[in-house]
Scaffold this motif. Structure first.
Motif, short mmCIF file in Angstrom:
data_model
loop_
_atom_site.label_atom_id
_atom_site.label_comp_id
_atom_site.label_asym_id
_atom_site.label_seq_id
_atom_site.Cartn_x
_atom_site.Cartn_y
_atom_site.Cartn_z
N HIS A 164 -40.60 -7.44 14.89
CA HIS A 164 -41.05 -6.55 13.82
C HIS A 164 -42.54 -6.71 13.54
O HIS A 164 -43.22 -5.74 13.19
CB HIS A 164 -40.25 -6.81 12.54
CG HIS A 164 -38.82 -6.38 12.62
ND1 HIS A 164 -37.88 -7.08 13.34
CD2 HIS A 164 -38.17 -5.31 12.09
CE1 HIS A 164 -36.71 -6.48 13.25
NE2 HIS A 164 -36.86 -5.40 12.50
N CYS A 169 -43.62 -1.52 5.60
CA CYS A 169 -42.46 -1.88 4.77
C CYS A 169 -42.83 -2.06 3.30
O CYS A 169 -41.97 -1.87 2.43
CB CYS A 169 -41.84 -3.18 5.28
SG CYS A 169 -41.26 -3.11 6.99
N CYS A 186 -30.61 -5.02 7.61
CA CYS A 186 -31.07 -4.36 8.83
C CYS A 186 -30.73 -2.87 8.84
O CYS A 186 -31.52 -2.04 9.30
CB CYS A 186 -30.46 -5.02 10.06
SG CYS A 186 -30.81 -6.79 10.20
#
Length: 760
Positions: free
Chosen positions: A451, A460, A671
């Motif tokens: 990530h 994010c 997730c």
């Protein structure tokens, strides 16, 4: 602290008889004694050769004086400095552009160059990030780093939202290539500029000015146009130090904008400080007006200073701070989001998490004397050569080693120090370690390192919480947030976000985006946009729009007879808010049909007018990725394909704020928040839109990121069954353990039976 030297008035303020008299009466005691003596070498009857020799001799004296000056401070500065953390109180004399001290009876505005520049290195400051936006070198764009918000020239009369930049960004246009000069850019965007080189009137000798004037007149005659500069009337928009450094209650940003709109560039800073009243409006003066003419001088702005602001010694207290307040930053760096009802209420949104923690904008976005503000993105190269990694998201929270491992190193020092304490056992310098400014170190428990290679921190953690479709957005630079106005949220430009696409380093960032809308000619399969003011001048008779292209062309008001035919005798006078769904659909369909016919007729005429005026073979109008050209029949418009797709595609720039709390980060709920069919990071959409009649097809974030749809769906299925898979694995492990325990029990039982059996 040295006095500025001015042997002639700078071309920063309109030259009137009064300012010329001030310059003529310049006090000789203002100059160094040795220079006063040496100025006598310039006798009126000297030959050119002797004048050149004398000028060279004087230049050597000045150079020698500067080189041997004992006043050099830290960093090689020739200016004195306090070097303390305490505020330095500024009780100072004010000076105008002619370098004359201002008193309560003066009528000229104060000059920051001549006032602030006495103690601060104006030249070094003028190259800072906020001041070099319009600066160009021959054949070279100004330094950029990653792309920022472009200057979007909006004209609702012609349906224009044209992204401009001198920094060479993708899909943006250089104003110079469109014939837009610095004066026009300053007039259009000056309310959001702190001043500086971009707003400075060109300086030239009288001979050069005469030559330029003659050349300009010759060009104008050849083109049949009148070409004049308004700089002599407006004066310069110098760096306005107090716009950032003035305390919030001492500076009136809106008054400054009002005077810039009036073309009172040189007077705007004085008005904003409320140290005097400015009376006059340069925009009312015709092009070509001579500021030396007595009749024009009477119409030029005048300052009436407030005598109460001046102390007995003639000084004025400038209430300022070293580190700008957040309020100053908000003037140009605010944003609002839109929903189906318009502008979302401010009270429903939270502040940036850093501001809620008590931080200020300048804690991260800091600068030195050069005023090159740290932007805080990964891989930023600062002109000072110092590492700025620890002022980026990853560098501050996780340290330079982490930031450089998963992103581009900014300097060789970064690359070396970033790994020093892990590879050689040595500790990195303190400013390379995580926890700067007390920042917490995030755990990212269970998050695969992949990530950090694919996503930026802000993907994010920053920007509006993503929804199924990108939101409409408004910004200070594009929509003049901060000024009083009746905004509905429908104003141009049509900006959207967050849009998750790849940034300058290949990672996914949240972006704001806009599709350009402009009028252009087609030259060698390339689109050449026209300057917005030129477009208006050419098309105003054919478009016949007073205020708004969309409302007056695409959304025309239906006549009473049309409404009566649609709704009937009893309902045609009904308030639109009381329409039934069926009635609303009928009216909307009729409006769209009438708007399309109006668009075809007027845009056809406008395109033909542009072709006639410019001599171009084909003129086009661009909006939302569509290119409209005149149809084969009169009063018709058609869409055409062009090879120059970069000129019509989406323009993007990254979102950095507001940063959301950790609990609001994407993935905080597990997730499957992202790895599911409708995960916002991949499945949310953005629709090309603009002032034209058509919108493009919605585009998914995954397609913008270059992710194959089938591959993503397959990957999502693995994650959707991941919980069940965990239970299966867990159950299998439990059964396996039970089986092993049973087997061991049986084995031990057999061994025990054998050892306890009696021997014969």
């Amino acid at each position: 602290m040295g006095d500025s030297l001015s042997l002639s008035s700078l071309n920063r303020l309109p030259q009137t008889d009064a300012t010329r008299q001030h310059a003529a009466n310049a006090r000789p005691d203002r100059l160094p004694t040795w220079l006063n003596a040496d100025l006598s070498i310039f006798e009126p009857n000297m030959t050119i050769k002797r004048r050149l020799i004398a000028a060279l001799f004087l230049a050597l004296l000045v150079t020698g004086s500067l080189l041997t000056s004992p006043a050099n401070g830290a960093g090689g500065s020739n200016y004195a400095h306090s070097d303390g953390n305490a505020r330095f109180l500024h009780h100072i004399h004010l000076y105008d552009a002619a370098d004359q001290r201002i008193d309560p009876e003066s009528t000229t505005p104060y000059s920051s160059v001549k006032t602030c520049g006495r103690c601060h290195d104006y030249n070094a400051i003028s190259h800072g990030w906020h001041f070099n936006a319009f600066m160009q070198e021959a054949g070279k764009k100004s330094s950029t780093g990653r792309e920022g918000e472009p200057w979007i020239w909006t004209d609702p009369r012609t349906g224009t939202q044209l992204p401009l930049s001198y920094r060479g960004g993708k899909q943006t246009f250089d104003p110079g290539d469109l014939g837009i000069d610095n004066w026009a850019m300053t007039k259009q965007f000056g309310g959001r500029l702190p001043g500086g080189p971009m707003g400075m009137a060109p300086e030239a000798t009288e001979e050069e000015s005469a030559e330029d004037s003659n050349e300009g007149e010759a060009d104008a005659e050849a083109k049949g146009e009148e070409k004049t500069s308004r700089w002599p009337l407006t004066g310069s928009l110098e760096i306005d130090c107090m716009a950032c450094h003035g305390v919030a209650s001492s500076y009136d940003f809106n008054l400054r904008r009002e005077h810039i709109a009036k073309e009172n560039f040189a007077w705007a800073a004085t008005a904003a400080l409320h140290i005097g009243e400015v009376d006059g409006d340069v925009s009312r003066l015709k092009d070509g007006s001579d500021p030396t003419d007595e009749a024009i001088q009477k119409k030029m702005p005048k300052v009436t200073y407030d005598g109460r602001k001046f102390a007995a010694d003639g000084t004025v207290f400038m209430d300022l701070v070293r580190a700008p307040d957040n309020n100053s930053c908000y003037q140009c760096h605010s944003q609002r989001t839109l929903d189906s009802h318009g502008i979302e209420s401010r009270w429903t949104h939270d502040q940036d998490v850093h501001l809620r923690a008590g931080m200020k904008c300048v804690d991260c976005h800091r600068n030195g004397l050069d005023h090159h503000t740290v932007r805080g993105f990964a891989g930023e190269v600062h002109p000072s050569g110092q590492s700025m990694t620890s002022l980026s998201c990853a560098g501050c929270h996780l340290g330079t080693e982490f930031a450089n491992h998963y992103g581009p190193a900014q300097t060789e020092t970064d690359a070396e120090e970033g790994h020093s304490h892990s590879n050689s056992g040595e500790f990195a310098s303190l400013d390379q370690l995580p926890g700067r400014l007390g920042s917490p170190m995030p755990g990212h428990a269970g998050l695969p390192a992949l990530h950090f290679e694919k996503l930026s921190c802000t993907a994010c953690h920053a920007g509006p919480i993503p929804r199924d479709e990108a939101l409409g957005m408004m910004t200070s630079l594009a929509h003049s947030l901060g000024e009083k106005a009746h905004r509905s949220g429908a104003e141009l430009p049509r900006i959207q976000g967050p849009v998750f696409s790849k940034g300058h380093d290949g990672k996914v960032y949240p972006h704001r985006v806009v599709w350009p809308a402009y009028w252009a000619t087609v030259v060698d399969d390339k689109l050449q946009p026209l300057a917005p003011e030129q477009v208006y001048d050419i098309t105003r008779r054919s478009l016949r729009v007073r205020n708004d292209f969309i409302e007056e062309i695409l959304e025309p008001k239906l006549k009473s007879s049309d409404l009566k035919e649609l709704l009937g005798e009893d309902r045609y006078k009904t308030d639109p808010e009381e329409y039934t769904d069926e009635e609303a659909a009928k009216v909307n369909e009729a409006v769209q049909k009438a708007g399309k016919a109006e668009f075809d007729e007027k845009v056809y005429a406008a395109l033909k007018a542009i072709e006639k005026e410019t001599g171009a073979g084909q003129a086009v109008y661009v909006s939302a990725g569509f290119v409209y050209a005149a149809g084969d029949e009169e009063d018709t418009v058609k869409t055409i394909e062009v090879k120059d797709t970069e000129a019509i595609d989406m323009v993007q720039w990254p979102i950095a704020h507001n940063v959301r709390p950790a609990g609001w980060a994407l993935g905080a709920n597990g997730c499957v928040e992202c790895h599911q069919d409708n995960g916002k990071l991949f499945a949310s959409t953005v629709t090309p839109t603009g002032p034209g009649p058509d919108d493009g097809e919605a585009v998914t974030m995954a397609s913008l990121q270059g992710i194959d749809a089938d591959q993503r769906l397959t990957w999502n299925q693995l994650f959707q069954n991941r919980a069940s898979f965990k239970y299966v694995i867990g159950g299998s492990i439990v059964l396996l353990v039970i089986a092993i325990v049973l087997a061991l029990g049986i084995l031990l039982g057999r061994i025990g039976l054998k050892t306890s059996a009696p021997t014969s």
